[in-house]
Design an enzyme around this catalytic site. Structure first.
Site, short mmCIF file in Angstrom:
data_model
loop_
_atom_site.label_atom_id
_atom_site.label_comp_id
_atom_site.label_asym_id
_atom_site.label_seq_id
_atom_site.Cartn_x
_atom_site.Cartn_y
_atom_site.Cartn_z
N SER B 134 16.77 32.28 -11.70
CA SER B 134 17.13 33.34 -10.75
C SER B 134 18.45 33.06 -10.04
CB SER B 134 16.05 33.47 -9.68
OG SER B 134 14.82 33.70 -10.28
N GLU B 251 4.07 29.56 -19.62
CA GLU B 251 3.41 29.69 -18.31
C GLU B 251 1.99 30.24 -18.47
OE1 GLU B 251 6.57 30.22 -14.77
OE2 GLU B 251 6.12 32.04 -15.85
C1 LIG Z 1 7.99 30.75 -4.15
C2 LIG Z 1 8.97 31.14 -5.20
C3 LIG Z 1 9.38 30.20 -6.12
C4 LIG Z 1 10.32 30.53 -7.09
N1 LIG Z 1 10.73 29.56 -7.96
C5 LIG Z 1 11.71 29.86 -8.85
C6 LIG Z 1 12.22 28.85 -9.72
O1 LIG Z 1 11.77 27.70 -9.69
N2 LIG Z 1 13.20 29.17 -10.56
C7 LIG Z 1 13.71 30.43 -10.66
O2 LIG Z 1 14.59 30.66 -11.47
N3 LIG Z 1 13.26 31.43 -9.85
C8 LIG Z 1 12.28 31.17 -8.94
N4 LIG Z 1 11.82 32.16 -8.10
C9 LIG Z 1 12.46 33.48 -8.15
C10 LIG Z 1 11.61 34.60 -8.70
O3 LIG Z 1 11.49 34.49 -10.08
C11 LIG Z 1 12.24 35.94 -8.25
O4 LIG Z 1 12.05 36.04 -6.87
C12 LIG Z 1 11.63 37.12 -8.95
O5 LIG Z 1 12.02 37.18 -10.28
C13 LIG Z 1 11.99 38.45 -8.25
O6 LIG Z 1 13.36 38.59 -8.09
P1 LIG Z 1 13.98 38.98 -6.68
O7 LIG Z 1 13.44 38.04 -5.68
O8 LIG Z 1 15.44 39.06 -6.84
O9 LIG Z 1 13.40 40.42 -6.33
P2 LIG Z 1 14.00 41.85 -6.82
O10 LIG Z 1 14.20 41.82 -8.28
O11 LIG Z 1 15.16 42.21 -5.98
O12 LIG Z 1 12.78 42.78 -6.49
C14 LIG Z 1 12.47 43.34 -5.20
C15 LIG Z 1 11.25 44.25 -5.35
O13 LIG Z 1 11.56 45.33 -6.24
C16 LIG Z 1 10.66 45.34 -7.33
N5 LIG Z 1 11.35 45.72 -8.56
C17 LIG Z 1 12.42 45.12 -9.11
N6 LIG Z 1 12.76 45.72 -10.26
C18 LIG Z 1 11.88 46.70 -10.46
C19 LIG Z 1 11.68 47.68 -11.48
N7 LIG Z 1 12.46 47.75 -12.56
N8 LIG Z 1 10.66 48.54 -11.34
C20 LIG Z 1 9.85 48.48 -10.26
N9 LIG Z 1 9.97 47.60 -9.29
C21 LIG Z 1 10.98 46.71 -9.38
C22 LIG Z 1 10.12 43.94 -7.41
O14 LIG Z 1 8.87 43.90 -8.03
C23 LIG Z 1 10.05 43.55 -5.95
O15 LIG Z 1 8.87 44.06 -5.41
C24 LIG Z 1 10.87 31.84 -7.14
C25 LIG Z 1 10.44 32.80 -6.21
C26 LIG Z 1 9.51 32.46 -5.25
C27 LIG Z 1 9.09 33.50 -4.27
#
Ligand SMILES: Cc1cc2nc3c(=O)[nH]c(=O)nc-3n(C[C@H](O)[C@H](O)[C@H](O)COP(=O)(O)OP(=O)(O)OC[C@H]3O[C@@H](n4cnc5c(N)ncnc54)[C@H](O)[C@@H]3O)c2cc1C
Lengths: 401, 398
Positions: B134, B251
């Protein structure tokens, strides 16, 4: 441990699917609904002759297939998919188990053999209590009475919601002794005795229910099943096994509602796009899929527990808990999927012509039959938390705001 | 189809139960039931020592094939291992990203040299990994990764420039697998590559991010001309997306069984509290506890179905629904925990913000529906791959 179908089980599933798609299309379901029996006799005969499903769980010594509850669930699931109208649930899942668990050797020889050959259909009636008792669909719902007499017993009472009760050839009923509260099961051949059978018009026309009335009915000794003085425990086991079978049928019904909804959404164009491309609808379909897969996991888990139980490897309470779990999960799933299906079909889902309402009604009847989801979750909770302590509370009956 | 274990399997159960009761003692006693979800920041060094202890007895990478130094256990034995490990209160593994994700990916796609270089560190519990997917601009839309890597012929190294975010356990890790763009000006999931990058170097800056629990399990990771050897690319340049996705598939592997056993311990704790504080007499709470138990049984049998599926190349539906199922289930369990605690749940153990296990379960389980593909993304995947519904039209980037 192997939580996957064996090759033989896959074969049973594929054959069932092909056969049922052929014999139970929509027009056949509707034809069956209009008959007095609620099923088409010739089709049931074909099932017995070509598929032998009536004999699945009957041991080989009585001419049955000697298969297990997983196989029974497989067949039930496929029947549920096609909404097949048949006496299978009453005959295989209720009555056959009643004979297996309660009957003496002579009675088994006689009736299990006939059942295995497909010569007779059968059912079980036990609900004969107040409406509050009946909600549990358990042994507490047995309020019809028996008294032993010279050469047999006398039955009195009224059994409600007996699946296929008016059409079956062999009727097993549960009754209670007013003297000591013991429950016994009795086999009667309705055509040969003075028992009253009233078919009931039903919300779900794909499954027939009836009311059975006995007034001073004499049952000869040969019809008193087995020798256990109190068969409450056996009755509860029979019912748990039947719940697993019904849950499997619910799984099949859920699968069909999902398939028909997705097919419809792919076809139907609005706003210049197939409806299936709208995320709001995709997510609803995805939730149905999740529920469906959960139901499948729940049912086959419970069916495996039933098989292990029948081999003495699991306790009665493990069976009861697994059955309650499967019944509650699958009742919720089918209800949810059928309701979603109607919404996703829009106006056509509300018509008599489309099959959506048939599944909706079947979902409602299956969810209620043998105990609703909340009743069964309460049983699961009892097993996890111990029985509930009821506190006396006083409450206002005045609902004025 | 059957659920009972063979006699040999039951003997194996005795063996592992005995080993755990003989070994999870002394300095390791304090680790019992620790380090699970929401508690991952606790005792990192002590847990690493425990992992090395497990490794020395061959209990760390139990499912890896023997020729790569694993224990080569059958699925049934792995199920039993996880059951017994959870029963004994075995602590959560700091190395789970290496053991469960990177290791299996290297077994599948790594070169011989990479396997020889990286697998032993995971097997012995001496090298720890984190996942660099991410970025600020690439969350759900992971293909939007902007971190760049350029191969410099003069020093024969990849040079990496960019930023990762939410990187779990980066501060405990020695290495990071990084998804980076290796062709200038490319977009989408083409031209991404899968690089293995050492974290202990001047070009890498790891900054913890404080989470809603007040603790920090994840980090921002900045790469400013960070380097890694030219050989540390898994697959070819441009194959990164395929490998990154295959890794996510792990996973849903056997490691989920371990996670479920943690869940089972949590549910047991909730049941214990409900019985002792009287919440168990509330029919609504009873219904939810029964639902939770049912959900756990369903989850376990989803997992067993997907593990027993002979055709591992094609993802069966139970694999596609798995993440959505467990994340929703766990989030509801967290809420249930609070409702069972009732008023006591509002008081913390100590200042400034010391949460009890169930309080941190409640807060931390909010993340389960976000990471690893959010629930919304999971629903898209189910609809498109399991049900064949069309993708939503994607707008052209501006
Ligand atoms: C505790 C924790 C640990 C993590 N550990 C890691 C790690 O070790 N390595 C790593 O690489 N990442 C990690 N992550 C990141 C995680 O994979 C991302 O937070 C996740 O992929 C969501 O991306 P974002 O936070 O940018 O949310 P966004 O993509 O901005 O999404 C925001 C909201 O919009 C919704 N949304 C987005 N796109 C769509 C769509 N097309 N249709 C409908 N709804 C949508 C999402 O579901 C969410 O509700 C971690 C996250 C957390 C919370």
């Amino acid at each position: 441990m192997e939580f996957a179908f064996t090759q033989e089980q896959r074969m049973i599933m594929d054959m069932a699917q092909d056969f049922l798609t052929e014999i139970s299309p929509s027009d056949k379901i509707r034809e069956a609904m209009a008959t007095d029996r609620g099923y088409i006799t010739e089709l049931w005969q074909r099932v017995c002759e070509e598929m032998c499903w009536q004999a699945i769980t009957i041991p080989e010594q009585y001419g049955g297939l000697g298969l297990g509850y997983v196989e029974q669930a497989i067949v039930m699931e496929q029947m549920g998919k096609q909404l097949f109208c048949s006496p299978f649930l009453a005959t295989q899942a209720l009555a056959t188990n009643a004979l297996l668990l309660c009957a003496n050797e002579q009675q088994k020889q006689r009736w299990l053999t006939e059942l295995a050959q497909g010569k007779i259909t059968a059912s079980l009636g036990w609900l004969s209590g107040s409406s509050l008792q009946n909600r549990h669909w358990g042994s507490q719902s047995v309020q019809a009475s028996f008294t032993l007499c010279e050469g047999g017993a006398i039955l009195n009472g009224e059994w409600q919601q007996v699946v296929d009760g008016h059409s079956c050839d062999l009727l097993i009923v549960a009754a209670r002794s007013p003297a000591n509260g013991h429950i016994k099961l009795f086999a009667v051949e309705p055509k040969a005795c003075q028992i009253q059978r009233l078919p009931l018009p039903t919300l779900d026309q794909t499954r027939q229910l009836s009311r059975i009335i006995a007034t001073q009915l004499f049952v000869p000794e040969s019809g008193i099943l087995g020798a256990q003085p109190d068969q409450r425990k056996e009755l509860e086991l029979i019912l748990s096994l039947a719940r697993i079978a019904l849950a499997a049928e619910q799984t099949g019904g859920s699968a069909s509602t999902l398939t028909s909804s997705v097919d419809y959404l792919k076809e139907r164009v609005q706003f210049n796009r197939p409806l299936a491309s709208f995320q709001a609808l995709k997510h609803r379909a995805a939730d149905m899929k999740l529920e469906l897969e959960s139901a499948i996991s729940a049912v086959y888990y419970a069916a495996c527990i039933a098989d292990a139980w029948s081999q003495g490897a699991k306790s009665d309470s493990a069976l009861h808990r697994a059955a309650s779990m499967a019944k509650s999960v699958c009742s919720d799933t089918f209800t949810f999927c059928a309701q979603e299906a109607l919404q996703l079909h829009g106006g056509v889902g509300f018509t008599w012509e489309y099959d959506v309402h048939l599944y909706l009604k079947r979902a409602q009847s299956s969810a209620t039959l043998f105990g609703a989801a909340n009743i069964h979750r309460a049983r699961v909770a009892d097993s996890l938390l111990g029985p509930i302590e009821r506190q006396e509370t006083s409450y206002e009956t005045d609902l004025q705001p | 189809m059957k659920l009972t274990f063979s006699h040999e399997d039951e003997l194996f159960r005795q063996e592992i139960a005995q080993w755990l009761s003989d070994n999870l003692i002394g300095e390791y006693e304090q680790l019992k039931f620790r380090g699970g979800p929401g508690d991952e920041h606790m005792f990192p060094n002590e847990r690493k020592r425990w992992e090395q202890h497990l490794a020395a007895a061959g209990w760390l990478c139990i499912g890896w094939p023997r020729e790569f130094g694993g224990r080569g256990l059958t699925i049934n034995q792995q199920v039993i291992f996880h059951e017994e490990y959870a029963r004994a209160g075995g602590p959560g593994l700091v190395g789970h990203i290496g053991i469960g994700l990177l290791g299996p990916t290297l077994l599948q796609f790594g070169s011989k040299e990479q396997q020889q270089r990286f697998l032993p560190g995971i097997l012995k519990g001496t090298e720890y990994w984190c996942q660099g997917y991410s970025e600020p601009g690439a969350g759900s839309d992971l293909a939007n990764v902007a971190t760049k890597a350029r191969l410099d012929e003069t020093d024969n190294c990849w040079h990496i420039q960019g930023q990762k975010v939410w990187t779990s356990l980066a501060h405990e890790a020695d290495w990071c697998f990084v998804l980076a763009r290796t062709e200038q000006g490319s977009t989408g999931h083409h031209s991404l590559s899968f690089l293995l990058v050492p974290l202990d170097q001047p070009g890498v800056d790891i900054r913890p991010i404080t989470q809603l629990t007040g603790t920090s399990e994840f980090n921002e990771v900045f790469f400013d001309d960070a380097v890694t050897d030219a050989a540390n690319i898994v697959g070819k340049p441009g194959e990164g997306w395929r490998i990154a996705m295959a890794l996510l598939g792990h996973e849903r592997g056997v490691s989920t069984l371990g996670q479920q056993m943690q869940f089972s311990n949590e549910l047991n704790e909730i049941i214990r509290i409900a019985i002792s504080n009287g919440a168990a007499s509330d029919p609504h709470i009873r219904d939810r506890i029964a639902r939770a138990w049912e959900g756990l049984v369903v989850m376990r049998h989803h997992a067993l179905r997907m593990l027993s599926n002979p055709n591992q190349s094609q993802q069966p539906p139970e694999a596609l629904v798995y993440k959505l199922h467990w994340s929703s289930w766990h989030a509801e369990l967290g809420k249930l925990a609070m409702d069972v605690l009732g008023p006591e749940g509002l008081e913390l153990n100590a200042a400034p913000y010391q949460l009890s296990r169930l309080q941190s379960l409640y807060l931390f389980s909010r993340a389960d529906t976000i990471y690893g593909g959010s629930n919304e993304i999971q629903r898209n995947i189910i609809a498109e791959r399991a049900l064949g519904m069309p993708k939503e039209p994607r707008t052209k980037s501006a």
